[in-house]
Design a protein around this motif. Structure first.
Motif: not given
Length: 289
Positions: A108-112, A135-138, A152-155
């Motif tokens: 899981x990859x998060x871009x901030x 699995x990508x989340x911005x 944290x809210x994004x998972x």
């Protein structure tokens, strides 16, 4: 649509530096001996409005951006191969690692980054049918404010190891803002987490050959505001065990000339720190359960 050359782009300040980096990554991708392949860099630079009239100093910076990109690619690959399946890119800019690197199953990859930058980036990616390899989340957020709550809210799960990347941004933060970012990263990171980061020492920021670049950055509200003299000691204070790679060693390892902006013969004690760190202690006080 490709923005006409020379027309002002939508990004300003520190976000504008992301365009220069995308252009350097695009140029590297066209080389037969390329160190990485980033087919989305060109479309992202086009949509953002290319930076024209790049100086000789800017060209030399491009050599650094290329080596830095490959260094952090390798560190993230090593980190996820060792176990962590959560990756966080702080101040992701026009980064496309979610699309161009091969990630272990379940990553899981998060871009901030800033909301406007991310929304424009998402449109370009959608227009080009880009599909991430993980699995990508911005996560729209400003590192000078509360960025960890939306993350944290994004998972993001602080109970599992995390691989963090803080590339090309810490020098733009004040020492106080940078300390808050590192504190929060450390609070969220259980043992086994990894951190890859870049910073500079004060001697580098004060190099005579850097003065034109510093003036241009200040004029675009992107001045450097902090420096670190000993990255190992700096990160040890947050519970990380760090190693530092010198650009000259990295260039030789990758078969490239040492960039003039990092050559000790030209810059003396000035340093761009490329750091890889392991979190192998307990959680700092106040960390989430």
């Amino acid at each position: 649509m490709t923005r006409p050359t020379g027309e002002p782009g939508p990004y300003a300040g520190v976000s504008r530096t992301a365009v220069v980096i995308a252009q350097a990554r695009e140029a590297e991708s066209a080389r037969p001996d390329r160190l990485f392949d980033d087919p989305l860099a060109g479309p992202l630079a086009d949509a953002a409005g290319r930076v024209t009239g790049i100086s000789e100093a800017g060209r030399r910076a491009g050599e650094h951006f290329v080596l830095r990109t490959r260094f952090f690619d390798d560190r993230l690959r090593e980190a996820t191969a060792a176990g962590p399946r959560q990756v966080v890119l702080l101040a992701a800019g026009l980064d496309t690692r979610a699309f161009r690197l091969r990630w272990p199953r379940g990553t899981r990859l998060f871009e901030v980054d800033l909301p406007d930058l991310l929304s424009r980036k998402e449109k370009v990616l959608a227009d080009h049918g880009a599909r991430p390899a993980c699995d990508r989340t911005v996560v729209p957020a400003d590192l000078r404010e509360d960025w960890s709550s939306p993350l944290l809210a994004a998972g993001l799960d602080p109970g599992e190891p995390i691989a963090w990347l803080i590339e090309g941004v810490l020098m733009y933060l004040t020492p106080e803002d940078g300390a808050r970012v590192l504190c929060r990263v450390s609070e969220l990171s259980p043992p086994g987490s990894r951190l890859a980061a870049e910073h500079v020492n004060r001697a580098y920021a004060e190099l005579p050959q850097m003065r034109p670049a510093m003036s241009r950055l200040a004029a675009t509200q992107a001045a450097w505001r902090s420096a670190v003299e000993d990255p190992r000691e700096w990160l040890a204070g947050y519970g990380w065990r760090a190693t530092v790679t010198h650009q000259a060693d990295l260039a030789r390892e990758l078969g490239r000339p040492v960039p003039a902006m990092a050559d000790p013969r030209a810059v003396g004690a000035a340093r761009i720190w490329l750091v890889d760190a392991l979190r192998d202690g307990g959680r700092p006080p106040g960390a989430p359960a």
